[in-house]
Design a protein around this motif. Structure first.
Motif, PDB file in Angstrom:
ATOM      1  N   LEU A 146      19.316  -4.358  27.295  1.00  0.00           N
ATOM      2  CA  LEU A 146      19.876  -3.961  26.000  1.00  0.00           C
ATOM      3  C   LEU A 146      20.421  -5.164  25.245  1.00  0.00           C
ATOM      4  N   THR A 150      18.436  -5.088  21.860  1.00  0.00           N
ATOM      5  CA  THR A 150      19.114  -4.226  20.893  1.00  0.00           C
ATOM      6  C   THR A 150      20.208  -5.028  20.193  1.00  0.00           C
ATOM      7  N   ASN A 151      21.056  -4.339  19.443  1.00  0.00           N
ATOM      8  CA  ASN A 151      22.147  -5.022  18.733  1.00  0.00           C
ATOM      9  C   ASN A 151      23.425  -5.101  19.567  1.00  0.00           C
TER      10      ASN A 151
END
Length: 258
Positions: A146, A150-151
């Protein structure tokens, strides 16, 4: 408010000089990616139900505290954090303390209660670890994915700034290292004499209920578990109402007026 501990600056959630000396102090100990700000309003919610001082701090390397001065952790880093907490208690002259620890903070709470039994009145843990499990490793590997895809890094940067990469690296590389797989603090549990409330979500992505069973079975003080259905690794965020209610009951049980 900042304090100097072992030559490092630690950021605290409030002016420690204003703590009413006769009150019990509840100290919130954050998780492996956390900080004071990431507790959000939960400590204030606890403060509103009890006659206690409420305090949290950013550990060395996190949030607004001094950045890490090493690039790799030793396997006893949680024990060292518990010893730092002991120095904080001494510097603030705190002798009646309840610890509320989440994840890494929960493990630190257990260790501190074992090391400083005369100062710790009670402990509350969420998702604490006392040994390494396959589920823990799987959860951390997913966090690495993640962070890359992702952010997550962007969201953590809001709280840790330029320390973000180091915070994430220190957690993941330590727990995923071959040498850390034998980490185990169960030998400290019989030294815990104070009452404890051991909280864990049934769906905790970083540990099984075996962690809870070990803590409850091996601690010397009265220890009770709270297993929450449909809850993951952060019960105080996922179901704050039930956690606040059970904390209220626990504090009353150990003689703290609420």
């Amino acid at each position: 408010m900042n304090l100097i501990i072992d030559k490092y600056t630690l950021h605290f959630s409030r002016d420690t000089n204003s703590l009413p000396p006769d009150n019990t102090t509840i100290i919130f100990l954050h998780d492996s990616l956390g900080c004071v700000e990431l507790w959000r309003d939960f400590p204030k919610s606890i403060e509103s139900i009890c006659n206690c001082n409420v305090l949290s701090y950013d550990r060395h390397g996190y949030g607004k505290s001094s950045p890490f001065t090493v690039i790799q952790r030793n396997n006893d880093y949680l024990l060292k954090e518990a010893m730092i907490l002991g120095k904080i208690l001494d510097q603030l002259s705190l002798s009646r303390v309840v610890l509320f620890g989440h994840s890494d903070g929960g493990s630190i709470a257990l260790l501190a209660a074992a090391l400083f039994p005369e100062k710790i009145t009670g402990i509350i843990t969420e998702g604490a670890h006392v040994f390494v499990e396959k589920k823990t490793i799987k959860g951390i590997k997913e966090a690495v994915r993640l962070f890359k895809n992702t952010n997550l890094k962007e969201r953590l940067f809001k709280y840790h700034g330029e320390k973000t990469d180091a915070v994430f690296k220190m957690w993941t590389e330590t727990w995923l290292s071959p040498s850390y797989q034998s980490w185990n603090i169960e030998k400290y549990l019989p030294k815990i004499k104070c009452p404890s409330l051991i909280i864990q979500g049934e769906n905790d992505e970083y540990g099984t209920l075996e962690q809870v069973y070990s803590i409850v079975e091996k601690t010397t003080g009265e220890s009770n578990s709270l297993i929450l259905k449909n809850i993951g690794h952060t019960p105080h965020k996922e179901n704050p109402q039930i956690v606040i209610e059970k904390v209220n009951q626990f504090l009353r049980k150990i003689g703290i007026s609420c």
